[in-house]
Motif scaffolding. Structure first.
Motif, PDB file in Angstrom:
ATOM      1  N   THR B 237       0.846  -1.203   0.000  1.00 25.51           N
ATOM      2  CA  THR B 237       0.000   0.000   0.000  1.00 25.51           C
ATOM      3  C   THR B 237       0.879   1.250   0.000  1.00 25.51           C
ATOM      4  O   THR B 237       1.649   1.458   0.924  1.00 25.51           O
ATOM      5  N   PRO B 238       0.800   2.068  -1.055  1.00 25.64           N
ATOM      6  CA  PRO B 238       1.666   3.251  -1.154  1.00 25.64           C
ATOM      7  C   PRO B 238       1.097   4.445  -0.390  1.00 25.64           C
ATOM      8  O   PRO B 238      -0.066   4.430   0.010  1.00 25.64           O
ATOM      9  N   SER B 239       1.903   5.476  -0.239  1.00 24.87           N
ATOM     10  CA  SER B 239       1.418   6.695   0.405  1.00 24.87           C
ATOM     11  C   SER B 239       0.549   7.479  -0.578  1.00 24.87           C
ATOM     12  O   SER B 239       1.041   8.272  -1.380  1.00 24.87           O
ATOM     13  N   ILE B 240      -0.730   7.251  -0.507  1.00 22.26           N
ATOM     14  CA  ILE B 240      -1.672   7.912  -1.412  1.00 22.26           C
ATOM     15  C   ILE B 240      -1.646   9.439  -1.248  1.00 22.26           C
ATOM     16  O   ILE B 240      -1.693  10.154  -2.255  1.00 22.26           O
ATOM     17  N   PRO B 241      -1.515   9.968  -0.021  1.00 23.06           N
ATOM     18  CA  PRO B 241      -1.445  11.440   0.082  1.00 23.06           C
ATOM     19  C   PRO B 241      -0.287  12.039  -0.726  1.00 23.06           C
ATOM     20  O   PRO B 241      -0.456  13.055  -1.399  1.00 23.06           O
ATOM     21  N   HIS B 242       0.877  11.401  -0.683  1.00 23.04           N
ATOM     22  CA  HIS B 242       2.005  11.915  -1.463  1.00 23.04           C
ATOM     23  C   HIS B 242       1.729  11.812  -2.960  1.00 23.04           C
ATOM     24  O   HIS B 242       2.173  12.662  -3.743  1.00 23.04           O
ATOM     25  N   MET B 243       1.019  10.791  -3.373  1.00 20.45           N
ATOM     26  CA  MET B 243       0.695  10.641  -4.791  1.00 20.45           C
ATOM     27  C   MET B 243      -0.267  11.746  -5.238  1.00 20.45           C
ATOM     28  O   MET B 243      -0.108  12.314  -6.318  1.00 20.45           O
ATOM     29  N   TYR B 244      -1.255  12.067  -4.401  1.00 18.64           N
ATOM     30  CA  TYR B 244      -2.156  13.194  -4.708  1.00 18.64           C
ATOM     31  C   TYR B 244      -1.341  14.479  -4.901  1.00 18.64           C
ATOM     32  O   TYR B 244      -1.553  15.233  -5.844  1.00 18.64           O
ATOM     33  N   ALA B 245      -0.444  14.737  -3.947  1.00 16.04           N
ATOM     34  CA  ALA B 245       0.302  16.001  -3.968  1.00 16.04           C
ATOM     35  C   ALA B 245       1.266  16.043  -5.151  1.00 16.04           C
ATOM     36  O   ALA B 245       1.424  17.076  -5.802  1.00 16.04           O
ATOM     37  N   LEU B 246       1.900  14.904  -5.446  1.00 15.76           N
ATOM     38  CA  LEU B 246       2.848  14.852  -6.565  1.00 15.76           C
ATOM     39  C   LEU B 246       2.117  15.062  -7.894  1.00 15.76           C
ATOM     40  O   LEU B 246       2.580  15.795  -8.777  1.00 15.76           O
ATOM     41  N   ASP B 247       0.968  14.429  -8.020  1.00 15.54           N
ATOM     42  CA  ASP B 247       0.161  14.575  -9.228  1.00 15.54           C
ATOM     43  C   ASP B 247      -0.170  16.053  -9.467  1.00 15.54           C
ATOM     44  O   ASP B 247       0.009  16.589 -10.570  1.00 15.54           O
ATOM     45  N   TYR B 248      -0.620  16.708  -8.413  1.00 14.92           N
ATOM     46  CA  TYR B 248      -0.975  18.135  -8.496  1.00 14.92           C
ATOM     47  C   TYR B 248       0.250  18.984  -8.816  1.00 14.92           C
ATOM     48  O   TYR B 248       0.209  19.861  -9.686  1.00 14.92           O
ATOM     49  N   GLN B 249       1.360  18.703  -8.146  1.00 16.00           N
ATOM     50  CA  GLN B 249       2.571  19.511  -8.306  1.00 16.00           C
ATOM     51  C   GLN B 249       3.191  19.326  -9.691  1.00 16.00           C
ATOM     52  O   GLN B 249       3.722  20.281 -10.265  1.00 16.00           O
ATOM     53  N   LEU B 250       3.112  18.127 -10.245  1.00 21.72           N
ATOM     54  CA  LEU B 250       3.661  17.907 -11.585  1.00 21.72           C
ATOM     55  C   LEU B 250       2.884  18.715 -12.616  1.00 21.72           C
ATOM     56  O   LEU B 250       3.467  19.252 -13.561  1.00 21.72           O
ATOM     57  N   ASN B 251       1.588  18.799 -12.424  1.00 23.25           N
ATOM     58  CA  ASN B 251       0.793  19.625 -13.322  1.00 23.25           C
ATOM     59  C   ASN B 251       1.224  21.090 -13.212  1.00 23.25           C
ATOM     60  O   ASN B 251       1.380  21.793 -14.220  1.00 23.25           O
ATOM     61  N   TYR B 252       1.481  21.545 -11.989  1.00 26.43           N
ATOM     62  CA  TYR B 252       1.961  22.925 -11.777  1.00 26.43           C
ATOM     63  C   TYR B 252       3.320  23.135 -12.455  1.00 26.43           C
ATOM     64  O   TYR B 252       3.530  24.105 -13.180  1.00 26.43           O
ATOM     65  N   ILE B 253       4.242  22.201 -12.216  1.00 28.54           N
ATOM     66  CA  ILE B 253       5.601  22.344 -12.754  1.00 28.54           C
ATOM     67  C   ILE B 253       5.581  22.370 -14.284  1.00 28.54           C
ATOM     68  O   ILE B 253       6.217  23.215 -14.918  1.00 28.54           O
ATOM     69  N   LEU B 254       4.840  21.449 -14.883  1.00 24.55           N
ATOM     70  CA  LEU B 254       4.873  21.321 -16.341  1.00 24.55           C
ATOM     71  C   LEU B 254       3.994  22.353 -17.040  1.00 24.55           C
ATOM     72  O   LEU B 254       4.378  22.889 -18.077  1.00 24.55           O
ATOM     73  N   ASN B 255       2.818  22.626 -16.458  1.00 20.68           N
ATOM     74  CA  ASN B 255       1.841  23.428 -17.204  1.00 20.68           C
ATOM     75  C   ASN B 255       1.637  24.840 -16.669  1.00 20.68           C
ATOM     76  O   ASN B 255       1.085  25.672 -17.367  1.00 20.68           O
ATOM     77  N   GLU B 256       2.034  25.101 -15.436  1.00 26.83           N
ATOM     78  CA  GLU B 256       1.882  26.471 -14.946  1.00 26.83           C
ATOM     79  C   GLU B 256       3.222  27.194 -14.951  1.00 26.83           C
ATOM     80  O   GLU B 256       3.407  28.172 -15.657  1.00 26.83           O
TER      81      GLU B 256
END
Lengths: 358, 358
Positions: B237-256
């Motif tokens: 079972t992975p750290s789902i909270p970190h996956m949520y945050a990473l998903d959001y942050q990658l969108n920020y890094i790449l697209n914002e």
């Protein structure tokens, strides 16, 4: 729509606990970080009824299980398995070149103290690994009675996977004689996944000192030594959000709900689900060894479990399919963490409604 | 009072990223979990300029470093070390019975391509491990040039610790020829600690298939196989909270913000800190190999770094002491993740004010 989770981890997490995951960061080498880890350790000792040191690991429960069997087996490990997570102990040993044997019982049955006694009497083993609560079958092994047997063999280190039971049912680590008792955040502790914790006895420590090939990140002795040397800090950078949430939740468990109330609530929820299962289906495990935190229901009506779960999903609930070879033959309802009797009743009446049971 | 972190991890995390850590849980065996991990992997491939598979690990960066050197060394590993985290690669090998040699340079210096060529030409090694950005000394090794050398030896797997540089400076994994490129959440990615990620090339995969003793939780091949078998899921079972945050942050890094803008911002911040350091102190590392994400300042004025940090703390800032043997001889200012030039200027003017510099 969010689905309320009645699966055996990740569990539904209270919003006030989730909020703690979002607190701003602190340095992991700060005094504040030491105080945080020390407070968590002191409170976990109460949950586990132990005076042993507490180790934290930024991994799932599997990380500490692997660390325990690898760090604490000098001669040969005896793994007593009642399902998928028992088998995992054995794989972990073999994949690390740790000498081990596995003793399995039929799915749904429990390990008996006699089985353990018989194998230990050969003198071949210096470690016993047991799953307390087998998440695949819903069996809760009699660890107290198994502990009595292990005590007859002073050379043997006793490691127990309580991943899906600790903080949901009473486990008196020191009375039972458990050397390493492991759990993880996303089960009855009621946190998101991402952190594992264990107790670590002096006996386990002394054993690990004699094991040469313990690795780095999952080495329990290294986690222990760092606590001594660096005043309750972690060798690399730990998941601080999980530590914030665990700290908060332990205060809730110990000082707001109360440990005994928490254990009783879990038992009451288990009774409701068992009664329901017996009325409409059958129980899968041996009735003498039923889990207090999850119920594995035999799919005696041959329902389409996936279709049921899909329909439940539309109503905002999620339960679990059977695990591995038990998929479709069983289904699983978890009743752990901060779930209430009302939540269970709501779930069951929705299942009845969908299946046309009454 | 919260202290703004200018330490080389954990970094200061934006409030909107922290918020994502508090989202309600989902099951880790759900379609939604697969989609989350797949989206993260697709976006991380862009950050790393690679077509390799991406592995996630619920550990600190050390977990994946150990997994990489253990899973991918069949013959003997050559570790090129420029400080504390280079030494850690070597310890990880030795603690796992992986044959390895360490080649060290003086603290503050970089690894040269010639050094690597000389050792590889012996034919003894089938793996090279290098730290890209050494967090203890502030040296950024010339991995592009080292990569050119490694390419001459087709048998050699190239693994690189980019824990404190990835997402803060351009690392073209496929062009350089890196087989396993590792980073973790709490550095230039700008998340809380608790998750590590790496690239995993076909060559690394084929090597791991020949290594018999890879363990369980940190086995890169097992992480890889699970992705193929279970459509982008994690073995435990992975750290789902970190996956949520990473998903959001990658969108920020790449697209914002945009990747190139992000790299440029890091370089601009580095230049400001270097100029300041040269004006009032000295730079510790060789000026040809300065890190873009953190600056190690030589304490040429013999200031009391702890006293400075204490005073900074009262004003809501935190920097780092020197690491290990460099404690008090150096201090470190991190300029990574979502920190801005204005934040750096504010920090530096507070340091000047405290020390009476002008």
């Amino acid at each position: 729509m969010h689905k309320k989770l009645f699966i055996p981890g990740p569990v539904e997490v209270r919003p006030d606990v989730l909020e703690k995951m979002a607190k701003p960061m602190i340095g992991h080498r700060s005094k504040e970080a030491s105080e945080l880890q020390r407070r968590i350790s002191d409170n976990l000792r109460k949950v586990f009824f132990t005076e042993s040191e507490i180790l934290l690991s930024t991994t799932s429960g599997s990380g500490l299980m692997e660390g325990a069997i690898r760090s604490c087996t000098a001669k040969r490990a005896a793994v007593f398995s009642v399902g998928a997570f028992g088998k995992r102990w054995y794989e972990m040993a073999i994949f690390n070149n740790v000498a081990a044997d596995i003793f399995e019982v039929e799915m749904g049955k429990a390990v008996t103290p006699e089985m353990v006694d018989k194998e230990l009497s050969t003198g071949k083993y210096d470690l016993v690994a047991v799953t307390h609560n087998e998440t695949s079958t819903g069996v809760m092994n009699p660890i107290k009675e198994i502990g009595e047997v292990v005590k007859k063999y002073p050379e043997v280190v006793f490691i127990v996977d309580t991943v899906s039971s600790a903080a949901g049912t009473k486990i008196e680590v020191d009375n039972i004689g458990i050397d390493v008792c492991i759990t993880s955040s996303q089960k009855a502790l009621g946190l998101p996944p991402g952190l594992a914790v264990c107790t670590f006895s002096n006996k386990a420590k002394e054993r690990a000192e004699k094991v040469p090939n313990r690795g780095f990140y999952l080495d329990l002795l290294s986690l222990y030594k760092y606590i001594q040397k660096k005043d309750y800090q972690y060798p690399s950078t730990p998941s601080i959000p999980h530590m914030y949430a665990l700290d908060y939740q332990l205060n809730y468990i110990l000082n707001e709900e109360g440990l005994e109330n928490r254990f009783n609530r879990h038992l009451e929820m288990a009774k409701v689900v068992r009664e329901w299962a017996k009325k409409y289906f059958e129980l899968f495990p041996d009735e003498n060894y039923l889990s207090n935190t999850l119920t594995t229901v035999k799919n005696s009506r041959g329902i389409d479990v996936s279709a049921l779960n899909k329909e439940l999903g539309k109503r905002g609930f999620q339960i679990s399919n059977g695990y591995g070879s038990l998929k479709d033959k069983t289904f699983r309802i978890a009743h752990m963490a901060d779930c209430k009797i009302e939540d269970i009743n709501e779930l069951l009446s929705n299942i009845n409604d969908i299946l046309g049971l009454e």
